[in-house]
Design a protein around this motif. Sequence first.
Motif, PDB file in Angstrom:
ATOM      1  N   ILE A  66      30.774  69.468  91.475  1.00 51.46           N
ATOM      2  CA  ILE A  66      29.734  70.514  91.512  1.00 51.46           C
ATOM      3  C   ILE A  66      30.263  71.818  90.903  1.00 51.46           C
ATOM      4  O   ILE A  66      29.557  72.506  90.160  1.00 51.46           O
ATOM      5  CB  ILE A  66      29.212  70.751  92.953  1.00 51.46           C
ATOM      6  N   SER A  67      31.524  72.158  91.193  1.00 52.96           N
ATOM      7  CA  SER A  67      32.051  73.418  90.633  1.00 52.96           C
ATOM      8  C   SER A  67      32.176  73.297  89.119  1.00 52.96           C
ATOM      9  O   SER A  67      31.838  74.222  88.370  1.00 52.96           O
ATOM     10  CB  SER A  67      33.390  73.801  91.273  1.00 52.96           C
ATOM     11  N   GLN A  68      32.603  72.131  88.656  1.00 48.03           N
ATOM     12  CA  GLN A  68      32.711  71.895  87.217  1.00 48.03           C
ATOM     13  C   GLN A  68      31.327  71.994  86.548  1.00 48.03           C
ATOM     14  O   GLN A  68      31.191  72.554  85.462  1.00 48.03           O
ATOM     15  CB  GLN A  68      33.282  70.498  87.047  1.00 48.03           C
ATOM     16  N   HIS A  69      30.361  71.471  87.246  1.00 49.54           N
ATOM     17  CA  HIS A  69      28.983  71.528  86.744  1.00 49.54           C
ATOM     18  C   HIS A  69      28.506  72.988  86.688  1.00 49.54           C
ATOM     19  O   HIS A  69      27.914  73.432  85.703  1.00 49.54           O
ATOM     20  CB  HIS A  69      28.106  70.678  87.666  1.00 49.54           C
ATOM     21  N   ALA A  70      28.782  73.744  87.766  1.00 45.77           N
ATOM     22  CA  ALA A  70      28.379  75.162  87.797  1.00 45.77           C
ATOM     23  C   ALA A  70      29.051  75.930  86.658  1.00 45.77           C
ATOM     24  O   ALA A  70      28.407  76.716  85.943  1.00 45.77           O
ATOM     25  CB  ALA A  70      28.752  75.777  89.144  1.00 45.77           C
ATOM     26  N   ALA A 126      37.844  82.070  90.030  1.00 45.88           N
ATOM     27  CA  ALA A 126      39.250  82.331  89.663  1.00 45.88           C
ATOM     28  C   ALA A 126      39.816  81.122  88.933  1.00 45.88           C
ATOM     29  O   ALA A 126      40.543  81.257  87.935  1.00 45.88           O
ATOM     30  CB  ALA A 126      40.062  82.655  90.915  1.00 45.88           C
ATOM     31  N   ASP A 127      39.471  79.925  89.402  1.00 44.82           N
ATOM     32  CA  ASP A 127      39.975  78.700  88.753  1.00 44.82           C
ATOM     33  C   ASP A 127      39.403  78.533  87.342  1.00 44.82           C
ATOM     34  O   ASP A 127      40.101  78.072  86.437  1.00 44.82           O
ATOM     35  CB  ASP A 127      39.650  77.463  89.606  1.00 44.82           C
ATOM     36  N   LEU A 128      38.138  78.918  87.189  1.00 41.48           N
ATOM     37  CA  LEU A 128      37.547  78.844  85.840  1.00 41.48           C
ATOM     38  C   LEU A 128      38.266  79.836  84.913  1.00 41.48           C
ATOM     39  O   LEU A 128      38.695  79.492  83.817  1.00 41.48           O
ATOM     40  CB  LEU A 128      36.047  79.177  85.911  1.00 41.48           C
ATOM     41  N   HIS A 129      38.423  81.062  85.407  1.00 46.25           N
ATOM     42  CA  HIS A 129      38.962  82.114  84.535  1.00 46.25           C
ATOM     43  C   HIS A 129      40.433  81.911  84.215  1.00 46.25           C
ATOM     44  O   HIS A 129      40.913  82.345  83.164  1.00 46.25           O
ATOM     45  CB  HIS A 129      38.727  83.485  85.173  1.00 46.25           C
ATOM     46  N   SER A 130      41.157  81.251  85.103  1.00 52.52           N
ATOM     47  CA  SER A 130      42.587  81.025  84.825  1.00 52.52           C
ATOM     48  C   SER A 130      42.781  79.799  83.932  1.00 52.52           C
ATOM     49  O   SER A 130      43.891  79.516  83.499  1.00 52.52           O
ATOM     50  CB  SER A 130      43.352  80.832  86.138  1.00 52.52           C
ATOM     51  N   GLY A 131      41.697  79.066  83.672  1.00 53.44           N
ATOM     52  CA  GLY A 131      41.824  77.870  82.833  1.00 53.44           C
ATOM     53  C   GLY A 131      42.202  76.628  83.619  1.00 53.44           C
ATOM     54  O   GLY A 131      42.434  75.575  83.030  1.00 53.44           O
ATOM     55  N   ALA A 133      40.213  75.111  85.933  1.00 57.10           N
ATOM     56  CA  ALA A 133      39.046  74.246  86.181  1.00 57.10           C
ATOM     57  C   ALA A 133      38.407  73.812  84.874  1.00 57.10           C
ATOM     58  O   ALA A 133      38.372  74.567  83.906  1.00 57.10           O
ATOM     59  CB  ALA A 133      38.029  74.998  87.039  1.00 57.10           C
ATOM     60  N   LYS A 134      37.877  72.614  84.883  1.00 54.72           N
ATOM     61  CA  LYS A 134      37.190  72.101  83.692  1.00 54.72           C
ATOM     62  C   LYS A 134      35.750  72.602  83.643  1.00 54.72           C
ATOM     63  O   LYS A 134      35.159  72.957  84.664  1.00 54.72           O
ATOM     64  CB  LYS A 134      37.147  70.573  83.747  1.00 54.72           C
ATOM     65  N   TYR A 135      35.194  72.585  82.461  1.00 54.42           N
ATOM     66  CA  TYR A 135      33.749  72.718  82.259  1.00 54.42           C
ATOM     67  C   TYR A 135      33.414  71.822  81.073  1.00 54.42           C
ATOM     68  O   TYR A 135      34.311  71.335  80.385  1.00 54.42           O
ATOM     69  CB  TYR A 135      33.333  74.183  82.012  1.00 54.42           C
ATOM     70  N   SER A 136      32.127  71.620  80.807  1.00 56.80           N
ATOM     71  CA  SER A 136      31.755  70.594  79.824  1.00 56.80           C
ATOM     72  C   SER A 136      32.344  70.888  78.441  1.00 56.80           C
ATOM     73  O   SER A 136      32.238  72.007  77.924  1.00 56.80           O
ATOM     74  CB  SER A 136      30.233  70.477  79.727  1.00 56.80           C
ATOM     75  N   PHE A 295      37.831  64.516  71.785  1.00 58.14           N
ATOM     76  CA  PHE A 295      37.231  64.879  73.078  1.00 58.14           C
ATOM     77  C   PHE A 295      38.302  65.399  74.038  1.00 58.14           C
ATOM     78  O   PHE A 295      38.168  66.470  74.628  1.00 58.14           O
ATOM     79  CB  PHE A 295      36.527  63.647  73.668  1.00 58.14           C
ATOM     80  N   TRP A 296      39.408  64.638  74.166  1.00 55.15           N
ATOM     81  CA  TRP A 296      40.427  65.042  75.142  1.00 55.15           C
ATOM     82  C   TRP A 296      41.125  66.335  74.727  1.00 55.15           C
ATOM     83  O   TRP A 296      41.474  67.160  75.572  1.00 55.15           O
ATOM     84  CB  TRP A 296      41.453  63.913  75.377  1.00 55.15           C
ATOM     85  N   ALA A 297      41.295  66.510  73.405  1.00 56.77           N
ATOM     86  CA  ALA A 297      41.903  67.775  72.947  1.00 56.77           C
ATOM     87  C   ALA A 297      41.017  68.940  73.390  1.00 56.77           C
ATOM     88  O   ALA A 297      41.509  69.970  73.884  1.00 56.77           O
ATOM     89  CB  ALA A 297      42.057  67.764  71.423  1.00 56.77           C
ATOM     90  N   THR A 298      39.703  68.764  73.266  1.00 52.80           N
ATOM     91  CA  THR A 298      38.773  69.835  73.651  1.00 52.80           C
ATOM     92  C   THR A 298      38.773  70.044  75.163  1.00 52.80           C
ATOM     93  O   THR A 298      38.846  71.175  75.653  1.00 52.80           O
ATOM     94  CB  THR A 298      37.347  69.486  73.149  1.00 52.80           C
ATOM     95  N   VAL A 299      38.720  68.934  75.913  1.00 46.81           N
ATOM     96  CA  VAL A 299      38.728  69.052  77.377  1.00 46.81           C
ATOM     97  C   VAL A 299      40.020  69.741  77.834  1.00 46.81           C
ATOM     98  O   VAL A 299      40.027  70.532  78.771  1.00 46.81           O
ATOM     99  CB  VAL A 299      38.608  67.650  78.031  1.00 46.81           C
ATOM    100  N   ASN A 300      41.114  69.483  77.121  1.00 43.87           N
ATOM    101  CA  ASN A 300      42.399  70.050  77.535  1.00 43.87           C
ATOM    102  C   ASN A 300      42.667  71.438  76.954  1.00 43.87           C
ATOM    103  O   ASN A 300      43.800  71.904  76.950  1.00 43.87           O
ATOM    104  CB  ASN A 300      43.539  69.090  77.171  1.00 43.87           C
ATOM    105  N   GLY A 301      41.622  72.085  76.450  1.00 47.70           N
ATOM    106  CA  GLY A 301      41.773  73.499  76.082  1.00 47.70           C
ATOM    107  C   GLY A 301      41.976  73.757  74.610  1.00 47.70           C
ATOM    108  O   GLY A 301      42.132  74.917  74.211  1.00 47.70           O
TER     109      GLY A 301
END
Length: 345
Positions: A66-70, A126-131, A133-136, A295-301
Amino acid sequence: MYTQSFNVPDVRENTDATLPLSRVGAPDEADAARQARFEDKLSADHKIEPQDWMPEAYRKTLVRQISQHAHSEIVGMLPEGNWISRAPSLKRKAILIAKVQDEGGHGLYLYSAAETLGTSRDQMLADLHSGKAKYSSIFNYPTLNWADVGVIGWLVDGAAIMNQIPLCRCSYGPYARAMIRVCKEESFHQRQGYESLLTLMRGTVEQKAMVQDAVNRWWWKCLAMFGPPDSDSPNSVQGMRWGIKRISNDDLRQKFVDATVPQAEVLGVSLPDPELKWNEARQHYDFGAIDWDEFWATVNGNGPCNKERLATRVKAHQEGQWVREAALAYAHKQTQKHPTQQEAA
Ligand code: BYC
């Protein structure tokens, strides 16, 4: 590396998400009874509510998803937000502003749903901003021309709806209820995107070329958006057993391809896949191989816009600090002025 982190402590043992439901978390008799009630509810397709007992691994999985979705919803505001000041007419600008605001609203419903599981919004942000947490993955690509906005509506929101409709039947009540409203709004988003593209396709040669270029750049990213193949999806089996996921990544991807090919035909664009063709025996479209390394390169930043997206998000958060402080100060003042009213509320 991006990993999902939680501020949710591990309070019980034997909650290994890989264990079958019947063996998850049951150290004593009382827990065994609670576990049995939890499983009975799932079997009867009843919702699990915040006050209900739930295995720790179930709660952590929900917080993760849910947090990843948000996060995806609020980062998803950025690629289209770039075009608000450049929309080609007042009508398109008004529609785009409304759409981007809706995405912000979806983020809020979802953060609220995650908070019912005992995690705080501050921690999630905080987890999103520090990198951490994942997002799509999809929001790490650039929006190069106006047709990208239409294609995001048609394909990205179209893929999002395909993934999110089954989540309206998710076993966790607050998430399922949030998704009902989100899906209604996403459906409007998808239709406005398609309608905007239909308009462009009735336009000049340059406008048609712009649409085709945008479709070529977004198609494969949208297919990857459904997540890794089922055979490489570590969370799927348990997620489906718990009724969080209802349809697998590959099945949703196939449904999306099958639904989208006829829409592309009506629009008059080609989809950039020479292997895309109807398979009479399967009664589905076959399609080519997705580039999972990309895909994985993008997911991994390491996608084209990951750093820009996070920097913009952090800046927006910092610049909104005074608004949050003002809202808190106002709420505090109201509590002092009308203590009983506030207590009743
Ligand atoms: N991007 O085992 P899997 C929107 C991760 S919002 C990044 O299959 P799961 C919109 C996955 O998290 C769109 N990461 O995982 C908004 C896992 O890593 P962790 C967002 C991805 O959870 C604004 C690992 O890969 N929608 O559309 O069973 C404007 C292994 O995957 C992606 C949602 O969030 C990805 N694409 O299934 C317009 C819907 N895919 O967490 C539009 C809710 C996979 O173990 N979420 N990963 O470190 C879901 O339905 C599921 O979480 C997923 C993944 C299908 C995304």
